[in-house]
Scaffold this active site. Structure first.
Site, mmCIF file in Angstrom:
data_model
loop_
_atom_site.group_PDB
_atom_site.id
_atom_site.type_symbol
_atom_site.label_atom_id
_atom_site.label_comp_id
_atom_site.label_asym_id
_atom_site.label_seq_id
_atom_site.Cartn_x
_atom_site.Cartn_y
_atom_site.Cartn_z
ATOM 1 N N LYS A 200 33.630 10.710 7.306
ATOM 2 C CA LYS A 200 34.291 10.250 8.906
ATOM 3 C C LYS A 200 35.164 11.342 9.713
ATOM 4 O O LYS A 200 35.128 12.100 10.415
ATOM 5 C CB LYS A 200 34.926 8.863 9.578
ATOM 6 C CG LYS A 200 33.242 7.561 8.925
ATOM 7 C CD LYS A 200 34.327 6.627 9.703
ATOM 8 C CE LYS A 200 34.215 5.314 9.381
ATOM 9 N NZ LYS A 200 34.163 4.347 9.756
ATOM 10 N N HIS B 296 0.855 -1.088 0.041
ATOM 11 C CA HIS B 296 0.052 0.517 -0.381
ATOM 12 C C HIS B 296 1.138 1.073 0.168
ATOM 13 O O HIS B 296 -0.162 2.336 0.228
ATOM 14 C CB HIS B 296 -1.013 -0.398 0.988
ATOM 15 C CG HIS B 296 -2.147 -0.985 1.340
ATOM 16 N ND1 HIS B 296 -2.699 -1.404 0.510
ATOM 17 C CD2 HIS B 296 -1.411 -2.252 2.400
ATOM 18 C CE1 HIS B 296 -3.551 -2.505 0.270
ATOM 19 N NE2 HIS B 296 -2.181 -3.205 1.113
HETATM 20 O O1 F6P Z 1 29.615 2.322 8.200
HETATM 21 C C1 F6P Z 1 31.518 2.236 8.166
HETATM 22 C C2 F6P Z 1 31.826 1.336 8.998
HETATM 23 O O2 F6P Z 1 32.869 0.957 9.189
HETATM 24 C C3 F6P Z 1 30.891 -0.480 8.766
HETATM 25 O O3 F6P Z 1 31.322 -1.072 8.029
HETATM 26 C C4 F6P Z 1 31.014 -0.746 10.444
HETATM 27 O O4 F6P Z 1 30.193 -2.614 10.400
HETATM 28 C C5 F6P Z 1 30.602 -0.037 11.608
HETATM 29 O O5 F6P Z 1 31.070 1.494 10.707
HETATM 30 C C6 F6P Z 1 31.561 0.307 12.302
HETATM 31 O O6 F6P Z 1 32.099 0.294 12.904
HETATM 32 P P1 F6P Z 1 32.873 -0.342 13.778
HETATM 33 O O7 F6P Z 1 32.582 -2.006 14.329
HETATM 34 O O8 F6P Z 1 34.407 -0.957 13.744
HETATM 35 O O9 F6P Z 1 32.235 0.116 15.107
#
Ligand code: F6P
Length: 525
Positions: free
Chosen positions: A486, A375
Site C-alpha cells: 500500500k 472439469h
Molecule cells: O486488504 C487489507 C484490508 O485491510 C482488509 O483487511 C480489509 O478488509 C480491506 O483492506 C478493506 O479495508 P477498509 O475496510 O479499511 O477499507
C-alpha cells in the site's frame, strides 16, 4: 511461547503419524462399520462428516489433546469476554458481539449501531428514505474492498432466493472498468451508494466513491449527494469530510476486523436485499454457532473438529492447499470469501509472541462451485503429486428444483468424496488409470441455503480459523502483510502519472514505471 513442535501433544502426534504412515482410509472404513456415526457432528441445519480423513480414533484423541494443551478453551473464553486478544493492534475481537441478540454485556456501541442499521434498512425498503428528488431507491451500489466487500457480495448471491428488495451491485476494484459498467446500468435519482470502509482511507474504495460522487453531482446537481450516500466506517470524521451526512454514517467497531464484519453495517446491502428479518435470521444462525463453539466440549465441537482436522492435514500430512467446493451455484463466492478469511487471518509466519512460526499457517484456499471445478482442477486433487484437502459444502435442498438437476448435483458431490477416499487400485489397470485414493475431505451438508444456516456456516469457518490460530500461536485478527505494498503504491502513483522522476527503485520496477509512463503519453513503450 514454548516451542510448539516440542510440546508433548505435538510430539505424540508426530510419533503417531510415523506409526500410521501406511494407513489407508479404505481400511479404516472396513474396520469400523459405524465410522460415520463416530466421525460426524450436527448442529441445526448443518451436518459435518469428517470421516473421510486419515484419522483414526487415536489420531482424533491426540488432536483433542493438542487443542487442550494450546488452551483453546481459555482462548475462546477470552475472545467472548472481549479481552484484547488482537495484541498487535490492541483490540478485542468483537464479531461474536455483532450477532449476540442482547449485545454481550450490553455493548452499547454495537447495540446502537445495529439499531441504526435496522432503521436505515427498513426506511430504504419501505420507501421512507428516498433520493434527492423524492423517488424511492431501486438500486444499491455497495463500494468497498476485501472484508468490506466479500461478505455482503457472497451473502447477497447466496440468498438470492430471499431477495425482495432493490437490485444490489458491487464495486470493489480500482479498475475503472468495474464502476463504469455498474454506473451504466443504474439511474442517479433512484440509486443509493454505500461506501464501506473501516479505515475510510482505502485507495480503491475512496477512488470509486469519489467517482460515484461526481457522477451523482453531475446528474442531480450540487448538494444532492447526502441523500444518496451511506458510509459504514470506524472513521466517522473522514466519512463526514467526504460529504456523508452524520445520520447516514453507520459506525463500525474498531474491534471488528474486515473479514469478520459481514454481521455489522458492512452487511447493510445484504439486509436491504433480503429484509431485516432475514438478516436477523442470519445473525441468529451465527449466534447459534457461537453458543455451540463456546459451550460444547472440544471433542464434540464442530469448529474445533474442523480446525484440528485441518491441522492434521496441513502439518502432519503435508496438505498445502484446501479446496472449498460448494455444490450450489449461489455459494459461488464462498471460496473467495473463505480464502480471505483463512489466508488473511492465518497467512503469517510470525507468531503472536513475535517469534518465527515452527508450523502451520493458512493453506492456499481455492475453489469454485461444483460441478464446474470437476472439469477443471479436480484432476490434480485426485491424482496430483501435491496433497490437496477438500471441503465439500452440499445443500440437500435447492431453491431451484429444475427436473432432476439437484439429484445429479448431489450424486456428483458424493461421488467425488468417495473417489478421493477409496481411489482405484492399480493392479488391474494401466498405471495412469489408477487412483491411490486416501485423499482427505470433509463434507458439510446444509439442509438448504437459508439465512440461518448460512450464518451458522460462516461462523463455523470463523471459529475454525480461530482454533487453528490459537494452536499455531498466530494473531488471526491483524493483517500487517498488506501494508508495505500500500505504501509503495502511494509512492509509485505520482511516478506513473509522470509528475516525479522515479528514484530509488530496482531496475525492474523502474523499467515497468517508465513503460507505463510512455504508454500514458501515447508513445511506444
Ligand atoms: O486488504 C487489507 C484490508 O485491510 C482488509 O483487511 C480489509 O478488509 C480491506 O483492506 C478493506 O479495508 P477498509 O475496510 O479499511 O477499507
Amino acid at each position: 511461547m514454548a516451542s510448539l513442535k516440542s510440546s508433548p501433544a505435538w510430539k505424540a502426534l508426530e510419533a503417531h503419524r510415523k506409526k500410521t504412515t501406511g494407513l489407508h482410509m479404505r481400511d479404516l472404513f472396513a474396520d469400523d462399520k459405524d465410522r460415520l456415526k463416530a466421525m460426524s457432528v450436527g448442529l441445526g441445519g448443518l451436518f459435518l462428516d469428517y470421516s473421510k480423513n486419515r484419522v483414526s480414533a487415536e489420531t482424533y484423541a491426540l488432536l483433542i489433546d493438542l487443542a487442550r494443551e494450546a488452551d483453546v478453551e481459555g482462548w475462546r473464553g477470552r475472545m467472548a469476554a472481549g479481552e484484547e486478544i488482537n495484541t498487535t493492534e490492541g483490540r478485542p475481537a468483537l464479531h461474536m458481539a455483532l450477532r449476540d441478540p442482547g449485545g454481550p454485556g450490553g455493548n452499547e456501541e454495537i447495540i446502537s449501531a445495529r439499531k441504526a442499521m435496522e432503521r436505515i434498512c427498513r426506511d430504504v425498503r419501505d420507501g421512507k428514505m428516498t433520493g434527492a428528488t423524492g423517488k424511492p431507491f431501486q438500486a444499491v451500489v455497495h463500494i468497498g474492498t476485501g472484508g468490506s466487500h466479500l461478505g455482503p457480495a457472497m451473502v447477497v448471491r447466496a440468498l438470492e432466493a430471499y431477495r425482495d428488495g432493490p437490485d444490489i451491485h458491487f464495486v470493489s476494484n480500482v479498475d475503472g472498468a468495474q464502476i463504469a459498467q455498474v454506473l451504466d446500468g443504474v439511474v442517479p435519482e433512484t440509486t443509493l451508494f454505500i461506501a464501506a470502509s473501516k479505515s475510510f482511507t482505502t485507495e480503491e474504495t475512496l477512488t470509486n466513491a469519489r467517482t460515484a460522487y461526481a457522477w451523482l453531482t453531475e446528474s442531480l446537481g450540487d448538494g444532492t449527494v447526502p441523500a444518496h450516500f451511506i458510509a459504514v466506517t470506524a472513521n466517522a470524521g473522514a466519512a463526514g469530510d467526504f460529504g456523508i451526512g452524520e445520520n447516514l454514517i453507520l459506525p463500525l467497531a474498531e474491534g471488528v476486523a474486515g473479514r469478520f464484519s459481514v454481521w455489522s453495517g458492512v452487511g447493510l446491502a445484504a439486509s436491504l436485499a433480503i429484509g431485516w428479518e432475514n438478516f436477523e435470521a442470519m445473525l441468529s444462525g451465527a449466534h447459534d454457532m457461537d453458543r455451540h463453539f463456546l459451550d460444547t466440549p472440544l471433542d464434540a465441537n464442530m469448529p474445533v473438529i474442523l480446525g484440528l482436522i485441518g491441522i492434521w492435514n496441513i502439518d502432519f500430512l503435508g496438505a498445502e492447499a484446501l479446496a472449498v467446493l460448494p455444490y450450489d451455484q449461489g455459494l459461488g463466492l464462498l471460496p473467495n470469501y473463505l480464502r480471505q478469511l483463512e489466508m488473511e487471518s492465518n497467512g503469517k509466519s510470525i507468531g503472536r509472541d513475535g517469534t518465527v512460526l515452527e508450523a502451520g499457517g493458512a493453506p492456499i484456499v481455492f475453489g469454485e462451485p461444483g460441478t464446474g471445478g470437476q472439469h477443471a482442477f479436480y484432476q490434480a486433487i485426485h491424482q496430483g503429486r501435491r496433497l490437496i484437502a477438500s471441503d465439500f459444502i452440499v445443500p440437500l435442498r435447492t431453491h431451484h428444483p429444475t427436473g432432476d438437476h439437484h439429484q445429479r448435483l448431489l450424486a456428483n458431490a458424493f461421488a467425488q468424496s468417495e473417489a478421493l477416499m477409496k481411489g482405484r487400485p492399480g493392479d488391474k489397470q494401466p498405471p495412469h488409470r489408477a487412483f491411490e485414493g486416501n485423499r482427505p475431505s470433509n463434507t458439510i451438508l446444509m439442509d438448504q441455503v437459508d439465512p440461518f444456516t448460512l450464518g451458522q456456516l460462516i461462523a463455523l469457518y470463523e471459529h475454525k480459523v480461530f482454533v487453528q490460530a490459537v494452536i499455531w500461536g498466530i494473531n488471526p485478527f491483524d493483517q500487517w502483510g498488506v501494508e508495505l505494498s500500500k505504501e509503495l503504491a502511494a509512492a509509485i502513483l505520482p511516478e506513473v502519472q509522470g509528475e516525479n522522476a522515479s528514484r530509488g527503485h530496482d531496475s525492474s520496477t523502474r523499467g515497468l514505471i517508465a513503460r507505463a509512463r510512455k504508454a500514458k503519453e501515447g508513445k511506444q513503450p
